[in-house]
Design a protein around this motif. Structure first.
Motif, PDB file in Angstrom:
ATOM      1  N   ASN A 184      27.767  37.717  37.590  1.00 19.65           N
ATOM      2  CA  ASN A 184      28.997  38.396  37.986  1.00 19.65           C
ATOM      3  C   ASN A 184      29.372  39.537  37.044  1.00 19.65           C
ATOM      4  OD1 ASN A 184      29.980  37.144  35.720  1.00 19.65           O
ATOM      5  ND2 ASN A 184      31.592  36.010  36.757  1.00 19.65           N
ATOM      6  N   GLY A 185      28.435  39.988  36.248  1.00 14.50           N
ATOM      7  CA  GLY A 185      28.717  41.103  35.350  1.00 14.50           C
ATOM      8  C   GLY A 185      29.349  40.687  34.045  1.00 14.50           C
ATOM      9  N   GLY A 186      29.784  39.428  33.972  1.00 14.66           N
ATOM     10  CA  GLY A 186      30.362  38.888  32.742  1.00 14.66           C
ATOM     11  C   GLY A 186      31.549  39.684  32.234  1.00 14.66           C
ATOM     12  N   PRO A 187      31.904  39.446  30.977  1.00  8.76           N
ATOM     13  CA  PRO A 187      33.045  40.168  30.394  1.00  8.76           C
ATOM     14  C   PRO A 187      32.751  41.657  30.230  1.00  8.76           C
ATOM     15  CG  PRO A 187      31.966  38.789  28.740  1.00  8.76           C
ATOM     16  CD  PRO A 187      31.340  38.449  30.059  1.00  8.76           C
ATOM     17  N   GLU A 188      31.484  42.013  30.209  1.00  5.76           N
ATOM     18  CA  GLU A 188      31.123  43.432  30.080  1.00  5.76           C
ATOM     19  C   GLU A 188      31.614  44.231  31.282  1.00  5.76           C
ATOM     20  OE1 GLU A 188      28.469  40.875  27.710  1.00  5.76           O
ATOM     21  OE2 GLU A 188      28.952  40.884  29.847  1.00  5.76           O
ATOM     22  N   TYR A 189      31.541  43.631  32.472  1.00  4.53           N
ATOM     23  CA  TYR A 189      32.030  44.323  33.665  1.00  4.53           C
ATOM     24  C   TYR A 189      33.536  44.555  33.557  1.00  4.53           C
ATOM     25  CZ  TYR A 189      32.967  45.616  38.468  1.00  4.53           C
ATOM     26  OH  TYR A 189      33.387  46.299  39.580  1.00  4.53           O
ATOM     27  N   ALA A 190      34.262  43.542  33.102  1.00  7.61           N
ATOM     28  CA  ALA A 190      35.711  43.684  32.914  1.00  7.61           C
ATOM     29  C   ALA A 190      36.008  44.821  31.943  1.00  7.61           C
ATOM     30  CB  ALA A 190      36.312  42.372  32.409  1.00  7.61           C
ATOM     31  N   GLY A 191      35.230  44.913  30.861  1.00  9.17           N
ATOM     32  CA  GLY A 191      35.421  45.993  29.891  1.00  9.17           C
ATOM     33  C   GLY A 191      35.149  47.357  30.496  1.00  9.17           C
ATOM     34  N   MET A 192      34.110  47.453  31.337  1.00  9.74           N
ATOM     35  CA  MET A 192      33.794  48.723  31.989  1.00  9.74           C
ATOM     36  C   MET A 192      34.935  49.150  32.914  1.00  9.74           C
ATOM     37  SD  MET A 192      30.551  49.772  34.424  1.00  9.74           S
ATOM     38  CE  MET A 192      31.152  48.857  35.848  1.00  9.74           C
ATOM     39  N   ILE A 193      35.471  48.196  33.688  1.00  7.07           N
ATOM     40  CA  ILE A 193      36.563  48.527  34.611  1.00  7.07           C
ATOM     41  C   ILE A 193      37.814  48.940  33.841  1.00  7.07           C
ATOM     42  CG2 ILE A 193      38.134  47.544  36.340  1.00  7.07           C
ATOM     43  CD1 ILE A 193      35.363  48.346  37.432  1.00  7.07           C
ATOM     44  N   ASP A 194      38.123  48.259  32.745  1.00  8.90           N
ATOM     45  CA  ASP A 194      39.275  48.655  31.919  1.00  8.90           C
ATOM     46  C   ASP A 194      39.083  50.063  31.363  1.00  8.90           C
ATOM     47  OD1 ASP A 194      40.674  46.323  32.387  1.00  8.90           O
ATOM     48  OD2 ASP A 194      40.062  45.362  30.508  1.00  8.90           O
TER      49      ASP A 194
END
Length: 193
Positions: A8-18
């Motif tokens: 699911n992209g992990g926390p890295e995806y959340a960081g990219m979206i932020d």
């Protein structure tokens, strides 16, 4: 079309979206010179080409499908964080950044409607209910909706009649009602998407 690696992209995806949200707010508030515009355009084109190599069908994309993240991990609407929810009510917070500016330090009315559509539409489809689509959304603006302030958004079921789900929502800045909405969500017929 390449297949994405990983879950699911992990926390890295959340960081990219932020980071993308922050970038959009900065674009909205900047007046860059030509050299900066050209350099950023080249970077964006390269990033687009790189992301194209990771394209997947809609049902496998991460954007707007990460229910564990504010705003479901997408940037089309301001990030919404659900703080309370039961079968009849939902409550959360939302902050409109500079990207959602209408004019005069106020959120654009269309972005307010998007927040209501997201909150009420998603809420109407929870709890084991079949997927529905918004049939109408009526938004009434009561006060200026400020930017860069945590606001409270609420939603509640009013009634359900067959395939029709009636909901209402409110957007608050402290004790000030900024906007309220009424929505009709209609359950899709079997086989419809």
């Amino acid at each position: 079309m390449a297949q994405a690696v990983g879950g699911n992209g992990g926390p890295e995806y959340a960081g990219m979206i932020d980071a993308l949200r922050d970038f959009l707010d900065r674009v909205a508030g900047a007046r860059p010179d030509t050299e900066t515009i050209n350099r950023l355009t080249g970077d964006l084109e390269r990033w687009g080409t790189e992301l194209a190599e990771h394209a997947v069908p809609e049902e496998r994309q991460l954007f707007a499908h990460r229910t564990d993240l504010r705003g479901r991990g997408q940037t089309m609407i301001p990030p919404i964080a659900v703080t309370e929810r039961d079968d009849t009510r939902i409550r959360g917070t939302v902050t409109f950044g500079r990207y959602f500016l209408g004019r005069g330090d106020a959120a654009h009315g269309g972005s307010i409607a998007l927040v209501f559509d997201e909150v009420l539409g998603r809420f109407a489809n929870l709890g084991g209910r079949r997927t529905g689509r918004t049939a109408y959304l009526n938004v009434e603006f009561r006060s200026v909706t400020p930017l860069d302030r945590e606001l409270t958004v609420t939603g509640e079921f009013v009634k359900e009649e067959g395939r029709k789900r009636y909901l209402r929502g409110e957007l608050w800045d402290g004790a000030t009602l900024c906007a309220e909405a009424e929505a009709l969500i209609v359950e899709l017929r079997p086989g419809a998407q």
